[in-house]
Design an enzyme around this catalytic site. Sequence first.
Site, PDB file in Angstrom:
ATOM      1  N   LYS A 513      10.755   2.460  23.019  1.00 57.51           N
ATOM      2  CA  LYS A 513      11.355   1.134  22.974  1.00 57.51           C
ATOM      3  C   LYS A 513      12.101   1.012  21.651  1.00 57.51           C
ATOM      4  CE  LYS A 513       9.946  -3.670  22.857  1.00 57.51           C
ATOM      5  NZ  LYS A 513       8.800  -4.536  23.027  1.00 57.51           N
ATOM      6  N   ASP A 610       3.818 -13.584  27.533  1.00 59.98           N
ATOM      7  CA  ASP A 610       4.980 -13.161  28.318  1.00 59.98           C
ATOM      8  C   ASP A 610       4.556 -12.294  29.503  1.00 59.98           C
ATOM      9  OD1 ASP A 610       7.645 -13.307  28.896  1.00 59.98           O
ATOM     10  OD2 ASP A 610       8.259 -11.719  27.518  1.00 59.98           O
TER      11      ASP A 610
END
Length: 799
Positions: A513, A610
């Site tokens: 990432k 989230d």
Amino acid sequence: MHFAKDFLNTLLQLLLLLQLCHSLDTTITSSKSIKDGDFLVSENQTFVLGFFSPGTSSNRYVGIWYEFSEDMVVWVANRDNPVNDTSGILTISADGNLALLHNSSRGPPLWSTNVSVSPVSNNSTMVQLLDSGNLVLVNQLVNNQSGVLWQSFDHPTHVLLANMKIGLDHGKNIFLTSWNSKNDPGTGVCSLKTEPNGSPQIILYKSRTKWWRSGQWNGLHWNGLPNINRQSNNHAFDIAFVNNKDEVTTKWLVLDPSVISVIAIDGSGSIQQLAWQGQRQGWVTIWSAPTDVCDKYGRCGPFGICNTYTANWEKCACFPGYEPNSPEDWKLREGSGGCKRQKGAPSMCKNGEEFVKIPNVKVPDPSTIKLDINLTMAACEQKCLSNCSCLAYASADVRNGGSGCMTWYGDLMDTTQFTQGQGQDLYIRADAIVTVQKGVKEVACQKGDAVDFDPYRDTTQDGSKTHKDLEYFDLKSILVATDNFSASNKLGEGGFGSVYKGILADGEEIAVKRLSKHSGQGLEQFKTEVKLISKLQHRNLVRLLGCCINSEEKMLIYEYLPNKSLDFFLFDRSRSSLLDWKERFDIIIGIARGVLYLHQDSRLKIIHRDIKASNILLDSTMNPKISDFGLAKIIGEDQIQTNTNRVIGTYGYMSPEYAMEGRYSTKSDVFSYGVLLLEIISGKRNSDYDIERRTPNLIGQIWEMWRERQTSGIVDPSLSPSYPVHEVSRCIQIGLLCVQEYATDRPTMSEVVCMLGKDTPLTSPKKPAFILQSSNPNSEAPRRVPSINNVTITMLEAR
Ligand SMILES: *[C@@H]1O[C@H](CO)[C@@H](O)[C@H](O)[C@H]1NC(C)=O
Ligand SMILES: *[C@@H]1O[C@H](CO)[C@@H](O)[C@H](O)[C@H]1NC(C)=O
Ligand SMILES: *[C@@H]1O[C@H](CO)[C@@H](O)[C@H](O)[C@H]1NC(C)=O
Ligand SMILES: *[C@@H]1O[C@H](CO)[C@@H](O)[C@H](O)[C@H]1NC(C)=O
Ligand SMILES: *[C@@H]1O[C@H](CO)[C@@H](O)[C@H](O)[C@H]1NC(C)=O
Ligand SMILES: *[C@@H]1O[C@H](CO)[C@@H](O)[C@H](O)[C@H]1NC(C)=O
Ligand SMILES: *[C@@H]1O[C@H](CO)[C@@H](O)[C@H](O)[C@H]1NC(C)=O
Ligand SMILES: *[C@@H]1O[C@H](CO)[C@@H](O)[C@H](O)[C@H]1NC(C)=O
Ligand SMILES: *[C@@H]1O[C@H](CO)[C@@H](O)[C@H](O)[C@H]1NC(C)=O
Ligand SMILES: *[C@@H]1O[C@H](CO)[C@@H](O)[C@H](O)[C@H]1NC(C)=O
Ligand SMILES: *[C@@H]1O[C@H](CO)[C@@H](O)[C@H](O)[C@H]1NC(C)=O
Ligand SMILES: *[C@@H]1O[C@H](CO)[C@@H](O)[C@H](O)[C@H]1NC(C)=O
């Protein structure tokens, strides 16, 4: 009492003995010399000066010893120039100095006080042995301090007597030097000197190399000798430390007049404090150094820490962010090879670095530090932070909570960690990864300040890490693994950057990432994610392998999960059929367990904030793993947090209290989970409904159908025709319980896991949040519903 009696007995015996054949004087004058066999005594006869032969030597030396213990020689005049027979004479020479002459020789004196006396040869000088043990040459014509032309206290040999000082005094450097051996009082290889540079300290040198040091004066005591002036309960000893432009000196004080004690160094490199025990007619050692292995200067090499409380073979550890110079001989040389920055560790120059607190230490050798006596601790931290060469700081004066500033720039040498409360706090510059890793404990305890470091916990004897630490990847290996972040390796685009697939040199598949460079909050969120996930281990959480930070790039390296994310399957007509009910139910349960672990089972209480389909990754067996902890928060027990500045998360999954008021709690995650659960069952996105068209969103539709008992209308058509109706409708009900408008009505995650696992009766859900009353335009106005979007967004000023 015993002491006094013994003393008097000895004294009487001695006096008797001496008076038989030798003279016993109290002064030496131009008309009164001392020859071998004569003695000079101090007024109250504590000290005696005379000729002696140490041990087996036949050489004659002039020395001073205690009257009651002639073995305790405390000073030697001609240590490097002995008299070869008994014809030595100690006399005031023609130039007014005290000189040691050889009777049969007309040559230069064997030893002399060698000062200039004026007026020359007016027979005005004389020598006296004071009761302190100080031998003084005085000019009788001058009746004040400057009448003392020379004193043995300014020229000590191997012993420090009470009230004697060592250090730099008006240009003179006064220090101790050891004897060569028991039989030879000649200048030996060891010396005890004051090191004035940086923050002054006392150093014992052996053959010119540092052997032991006291640590700097910290306002109360020597940093490395916390108890030197409190050795006895009745506070018999003390130290008078003076540090000004004229002198940097240490005077040793014996406060209790009934105590007779000296400090001596020997040729083996040992410093000892001895005390006379009258009853035993002997000297006992009441303190000595070096004693602990850690006392040996630089025992663990540069950037190493020696721990007084661990077993010998595992004394050494490295500073946080450092690793053994040579892992191969770390064990062999017991860690003495020292440490270096960890391979691939990120830069510590304006790159998110912070300070890690190392409590209770003898701070590294401060002889090369910069000292700012007027700085506060906060200013000291800023000073160190602003100069990338600064590797550590500590307070110069520990009194009143600490003040003054010591900053280190080179190798950090000779640091020792004490068991408890003895030393002082040292703050080590550490890279962003180290500080976030160490930071977890700190955040969990809701403390401020820098992070504590326990080297014993973090490094083992062979220098390897005891707990699964993150690996540092260097940028080069990531570039190779991801084909320079080629488009073909791109797996997706997240809120804070892109994710790439990579294959490491050893064949391991990874997901990288890569934080977007322009993301303002990038570093903070990055740190949060590393901080959290590096400590979390659960089969339903994605595993972080390591990270890569340099000035350009910030990356997280995860295990690679081959089956993409849940949304990839769920919301695609062709792929959704690949997920049968059993797999969906396993995913529903897996996610619930993962969230529960975050809320409850892990050492920390974490709110993910989230939870959504695209953040649920699937492994090769379609086992779900929660990912993306960039927004997660650690909170205290049952806490509700408010964030009025920023509401971050994903609309559609966001609970009303969070979206509207910025309040989040574990119940916000429960809400998101409920939305996800209903999406998994229906195969539809909650956010796919357009407000402008004023149709109810997914939850609203499910709620309507649920009330009308039309379960089949809710369930994803690709699951039809066969699915266990009871189990599915039970899951819908659980989902609706999770999305109830009021947080207090929603179940906890453990209740959810429980309800999914057991066929217990369920309560009826109340009206969910965010229902658009499309069927009845006259009913109460809908609550404000934010624009709908399926990416993670950041909204400023939610209120
Ligand atoms: C002893 O020393 C003196 C002078 O230092 C010298 O003159 C003399 O020869 C020496 N005697 C012996 C036996 O070495
Ligand atoms: C020096 O030695 C001679 C004989 O060896 C002796 O007579 C004399 O007294 C000595 N002088 C002193 C000052 O001791
Ligand atoms: C006395 O001091 C001078 C000058 O410092 C030195 O040259 C001389 O060797 C010294 N003499 C003795 C006997 O120590
Ligand atoms: C110093 O003392 C010596 C011996 O006592 C004597 O011979 C000499 O004359 C004296 N010198 C002076 C200047 O007083
Ligand atoms: C020498 O000392 C005497 C007293 O002992 C004094 O009267 C005389 O002035 C002194 N001489 C000098 C040159 O200082
Ligand atoms: C001798 O004098 C010293 C210094 O004043 C003192 O510490 C010590 O106790 C005295 N010793 C005796 C036996 O009086
Ligand atoms: C000490 O005495 C001498 C002469 O007696 C004088 O010159 C000097 O100034 C005095 N020093 C101090 C510090 O009193
Ligand atoms: C430290 O502060 C004191 C008192 O304010 C001042 O006199 C001194 O000059 C300062 N020292 C330095 C090195 O700034
Ligand atoms: C950082 O500190 C070192 C050592 O004091 C000094 O030499 C250097 O100039 C400083 N660098 C900056 C940028 O202030
Ligand atoms: C990656 O980029 C570097 C320099 O930009 C280049 O030298 C290298 O060949 C590239 N590697 C691949 C696999 O494209
Ligand atoms: C999941 O991944 C495994 C291994 O890559 C693969 O064999 C399997 O077919 C995948 N499952 C789905 C539903 O794509
Ligand atoms: C939202 O999701 C849909 C379906 O996956 C996708 O086509 C669309 O690009 C996404 N929107 C954004 C802004 O990423």
